[in-house]
Design a protein around this motif. Structure first.
Motif, short mmCIF file in Angstrom:
data_model
loop_
_atom_site.label_atom_id
_atom_site.label_comp_id
_atom_site.label_asym_id
_atom_site.label_seq_id
_atom_site.Cartn_x
_atom_site.Cartn_y
_atom_site.Cartn_z
N CYS A 32 0.86 -1.18 0.00
CA CYS A 32 0.00 0.00 0.00
C CYS A 32 0.89 1.23 0.00
N LEU A 33 0.46 2.23 -0.75
CA LEU A 33 1.23 3.46 -0.90
C LEU A 33 0.33 4.65 -0.63
N PHE A 34 0.76 5.53 0.28
CA PHE A 34 0.06 6.79 0.50
C PHE A 34 0.96 7.90 0.00
N ARG A 75 1.35 -4.33 15.42
CA ARG A 75 -0.11 -4.40 15.38
C ARG A 75 -0.65 -5.04 14.11
N PHE A 76 0.04 -4.86 12.98
CA PHE A 76 -0.55 -5.23 11.70
C PHE A 76 0.28 -6.25 10.89
N ALA A 100 5.11 3.91 2.25
CA ALA A 100 5.00 2.65 1.52
C ALA A 100 5.06 1.51 2.54
N VAL A 101 4.09 0.60 2.45
CA VAL A 101 3.98 -0.49 3.41
C VAL A 101 3.79 -1.81 2.67
N ARG A 106 -3.16 -7.82 2.10
CA ARG A 106 -3.50 -6.45 1.74
C ARG A 106 -4.17 -5.68 2.86
N ASP A 107 -5.03 -6.33 3.64
CA ASP A 107 -5.74 -5.62 4.70
C ASP A 107 -4.77 -5.01 5.70
N ASP A 108 -3.75 -5.77 6.08
CA ASP A 108 -2.74 -5.25 7.01
C ASP A 108 -1.97 -4.08 6.40
N ALA A 109 -1.67 -4.17 5.10
CA ALA A 109 -0.94 -3.08 4.43
C ALA A 109 -1.77 -1.80 4.42
N PHE A 110 -3.06 -1.91 4.05
CA PHE A 110 -3.94 -0.73 4.04
C PHE A 110 -4.07 -0.13 5.44
#
Length: 148
Positions: A32-34, A75-76, A100-101, A106-110
């Motif tokens: 996941c990228l913010f 936590r994730f 960037a994670v 995917r749920d943990d990355a988001f």
């Protein structure tokens, strides 16, 4: 299992998205990228926004980001976190922060990515000055809401 990787970087001016978004190939199923960008705005007294100017207490900001990333890892079930933040001037449409994670799912990355940006805004000593066509203001930020 390998030790989760955490990278914290500060860059002068805008963040270079291709570099900041690189994650290692370690067999993760979700990434996941913010990207936080300077958006055009209009101030009733000062006119159009020209740029944002970021300042920080880098040693403390790095330490706090490391703590946040370790929290996210615990936590994730995150396997890699990379945070890149600007220190300096960032023009309209340019990136000022990239998170960037990567994780197995995917749920943990988001969730970890959202966790990182929300708490970065609350806890990390980074200040933003708004540079308008006619003057400057310091951003006071906005409270975090859970409704979007």
């Amino acid at each position: 299992m390998e030790i989760p990787q955490i990278q914290i970087n500060f860059v002068p001016s805008a963040v270079h998205l291709p570099e900041a978004s690189k994650l290692p190939s370690i067999g993760c199923g979700g990434e996941c990228l913010f990207v936080g960008r300077t958006r055009p705005e209009l101030h009733e007294d000062h006119g159009e926004l020209i740029a944002l100017q970021y300042e920080c207490y880098q040693e403390m900001a790095t330490s706090e980001l490391q703590k946040l990333a370790k929290e996210a890892v615990d936590r994730f079930s995150v396997r890699h976190i990379r945070v890149t933040h600007s220190v300096g001037r960032v023009a309209i449409d340019e990136a000022s922060v990239v998170i960037a994670v990567s994780s197995d799912h995917r749920d943990d990355a988001f969730t970890a990515c959202r966790f990182m940006i929300d708490l970065l805004k609350q806890r990390v000593p980074i200040w933003k000055q708004e540079m308008w066509a006619d003057g400057t203001t310091w951003s006071e930020g906005k409270p975090i809401t859970t409704n979007g």
